[in-house]
Enzyme design. Structure first.
Site, PDB file in Angstrom:
ATOM      1  N   ILE A 290       0.837  -1.201   0.000  1.00  0.00           N
ATOM      2  CA  ILE A 290       0.000   0.000   0.000  1.00  0.00           C
ATOM      3  C   ILE A 290       0.872   1.251   0.000  1.00  0.00           C
ATOM      4  CG2 ILE A 290      -1.772   1.285   1.272  1.00  0.00           C
ATOM      5  CD1 ILE A 290      -2.832  -1.418   2.309  1.00  0.00           C
TER       6      ILE A 290
ATOM      7  N   ASP B  89      11.332   2.860   6.167  1.00  0.00           N
ATOM      8  CA  ASP B  89      10.958   1.452   6.032  1.00  0.00           C
ATOM      9  C   ASP B  89      12.129   0.561   6.452  1.00  0.00           C
ATOM     10  OD1 ASP B  89       8.551  -0.066   4.104  1.00  0.00           O
ATOM     11  OD2 ASP B  89      10.285  -1.222   4.790  1.00  0.00           O
TER      12      ASP B  89
ATOM     13  N   SER C 289       1.741  -7.620   8.275  1.00  0.00           N
ATOM     14  CA  SER C 289       0.399  -7.486   7.698  1.00  0.00           C
ATOM     15  C   SER C 289      -0.293  -8.801   7.335  1.00  0.00           C
ATOM     16  CB  SER C 289       0.486  -6.609   6.441  1.00  0.00           C
ATOM     17  OG  SER C 289       1.219  -7.278   5.435  1.00  0.00           O
TER      18      SER C 289
ATOM     19  N   ASP D  28     -10.057  -3.334   8.860  1.00  0.00           N
ATOM     20  CA  ASP D  28     -11.402  -3.721   9.322  1.00  0.00           C
ATOM     21  C   ASP D  28     -11.371  -4.991  10.167  1.00  0.00           C
ATOM     22  OD1 ASP D  28     -10.837  -5.570   7.309  1.00  0.00           O
ATOM     23  OD2 ASP D  28     -12.625  -5.157   6.115  1.00  0.00           O
TER      24      ASP D  28
ATOM     25  N   TYR E 196      -2.740 -11.206  14.294  1.00  0.00           N
ATOM     26  CA  TYR E 196      -2.548  -9.983  13.493  1.00  0.00           C
ATOM     27  C   TYR E 196      -3.560  -8.921  13.878  1.00  0.00           C
ATOM     28  CZ  TYR E 196      -3.401  -6.787   9.602  1.00  0.00           C
ATOM     29  OH  TYR E 196      -3.635  -5.653   8.848  1.00  0.00           O
TER      30      TYR E 196
ATOM     31  N   LYS F 157      -3.178  -5.168  15.618  1.00  0.00           N
ATOM     32  CA  LYS F 157      -3.643  -3.912  15.005  1.00  0.00           C
ATOM     33  C   LYS F 157      -4.646  -3.220  15.938  1.00  0.00           C
ATOM     34  CE  LYS F 157      -2.828  -2.420  11.413  1.00  0.00           C
ATOM     35  NZ  LYS F 157      -1.727  -1.533  10.909  1.00  0.00           N
TER      36      LYS F 157
ATOM     37  N   ASP G 220      -8.744 -25.369   6.241  1.00  0.00           N
ATOM     38  CA  ASP G 220      -9.051 -23.968   6.505  1.00  0.00           C
ATOM     39  C   ASP G 220      -7.969 -23.300   7.356  1.00  0.00           C
ATOM     40  OD1 ASP G 220     -10.575 -21.736   6.217  1.00  0.00           O
ATOM     41  OD2 ASP G 220     -12.288 -22.445   7.375  1.00  0.00           O
TER      42      ASP G 220
ATOM     43  N   HIS H  38     -10.475 -18.738  10.974  1.00  0.00           N
ATOM     44  CA  HIS H  38     -10.726 -17.958   9.742  1.00  0.00           C
ATOM     45  C   HIS H  38     -11.979 -17.080   9.868  1.00  0.00           C
ATOM     46  CE1 HIS H  38     -10.695 -18.353   5.031  1.00  0.00           C
ATOM     47  NE2 HIS H  38     -10.640 -17.094   5.446  1.00  0.00           N
TER      48      HIS H  38
END
Ligand code: NAD
Ligand code: DAU
Length: 341
Positions: free
Chosen positions: A12, A33, A83, A127, A154, A158, A276, A280
């Site tokens: 991004i 970075d 990420s 989100d 993760y 965040k 899976d 998830h």
């Protein structure tokens, strides 16, 4: 305006640098970075000599460096993070270090060099902090009022970073804003994420590993729509507020997979159903009304099939880029199989 962008060599961030240099001649970007496995100087090779772009190789955990760089800039856009959900299931520690401690370090650095709170800080989040939504309630979407309920290491890291960012606004009056966006797609995405992984696998003659029943839903947002929204929040957002960014583009993984197969002239025999992902999340969907009504932003580049097809074409046309990336640190899918055994 001079922006310190963290994580500008990732997916991004590199698209943000290119977008701003192309469309905004009043903005300079300094990219801090650490060049982790997903940070790649090649992502910005075409603009590295632009006088409005500067690259600094360093870590957001280095507070002295952060103080110096923030002191020289007018605003911070914070994108640096670990990420990838599958990697956080294998080893959560780098996620806590970069995402939680890294964000706190940056904010402390900013407090020190900006005691009057003149500078703005946009914390780019996800989100996934809201957890997930059921498949049988399509009317439900995430909004700024949705309580946090992260499910993966993760998203938990965040969520922690979002809370720190909000607390620094509340406690110290810093001009902090948080963005929570849905799944991005577009050029230069590391080929551990589902779209570049599936496209590049097919070019290599490999099947695409579809997790579980393939019914999980994501809201796909073109990376340039996302970056336009982040800039709108920086320039027009209200300190202390958060903004949900989405593509109005919900698709199941099966639908996504069939669209990729169709764009590449392949049939469904190329799908390999695999075990899976642990924990998830079922469905993500964003209600971006606040961004539209308050800041006048809505997505214009995310509509399918055109946006997906141009992204698929980008990977077809840039094999030299992803072949180098894939032959290096990439281990995502195979690590995941190891975890599931
Ligand atoms: P990415 O993995 O492609 O890039 C992350 C970049 O951050 C890399 O260049 C990496 O070198 C750098 N970085 C990591 N740790 C660092 C550290 N400690 N110090 C300095 N640099 C460091 O990730 P991305 O997909 O470009 O995501 C960027 C941001 O957007 C992240 O904060 C992510 O949580 C958020 N986000 C991503 C998506 C998505 O769909 N990709 C969606 C919502 C939110
Ligand atoms: O929603 C925003 C988030 O989107 C960001 O915060 C994350 O940084 C970003 O990685 C992304 O998370 P996801 O887990 O949704 O993205 P990923 O590309 O890993 O997976 C998308 C969907 O595809 C998910 O339901 C899992 C599935 N999948 C993924 C891979 C890698 C597969 O079926 N097979 C795969 O091999």
């Amino acid at each position: 305006m001079k922006i310190l962008l963290t994580g500008g060599s990732g997916f991004i961030g590199s698209n943000f640098v290119r977008y701003v240099l192309r469309d905004r001649d009043d903005i300079e970007v300094v990219n801090l970075d650490a060049l982790t496995y997903s940070g790649n100087p090649e992502n910005l090779a075409d603009v590295e000599n632009d006088p409005r772009y500067t690259f600094v190789h360093g870590n957001i955990l280095d507070i002295e460096l952060c103080r110096k760089l923030i002191g020289e800039c007018d605003a911070v856009i914070h994108m640096a993070a670990e990420s990838h959900v599958d990697r956080s299931i294998i080893d959560a520690r780098p996620f806590v270090e970069s995402n939680v401690l890294g964000t706190q370090t940056l904010l402390d650095a900013m407090r020190k060099v900006d005691p009057d709170n003149a500078k703005t800080f946009v914390h780019v989040s996800t989100d996934e902090v809201f957890g997930d939504l059921p498949l049988d309630r399509p009317e439900l979407k995430f909004s700024e009022a949705t309580p946090y309920a992260p499910s993966s290491p993760y998203s938990a890291s965040k969520a922690g970073s979002d809370m720190i960012a909000r607390a620094y606004h509340h406690t110290f009056g810093m001009k902090v804003m948080v963005t929570n966006c849905s799944n991005n797609f577009g050029p230069y995405q590391f080929p551990e994420k589902v779209i570049p992984l599936f496209v590049t696998n097919l070019i290599e003659g490999k099947k695409v590993p579809l997790y579980g029943d393939g019914r999980n839903v994501r809201d796909w947002l073109h990376v340039e729509d996302h970056n336009e929204a982040v800039l709108a929040v920086l320039e027009k957002g209200e300190p202390g507020e958060s903004y949900c960014i989405g593509g109005n583009n919900e698709r199941s993984n099966l639908e996504l997979t069939h669209a990729i197969l169709g764009a590449m002239g392949k049939d469904e025999s190329w799908i390999e159903p695999v075990k899976d992902r642990l924990g998830h999340d079922r469905r993500y969907a964003i209600d971006a009304t606040k961004l539209k009504t308050q800041l006048g932003w809505e997505p214009t580049r995310s509509a399918w099939p055109a946006a997906l097809e141009s992204t698929v074409k980008w990977y077809v046309d840039h094999a030299e880029w992803w072949k180098r990336v894939k032959s290096g640190a990439y281990r995502g899918y195979y690590e995941q199989q190891y975890v599931n055994r």
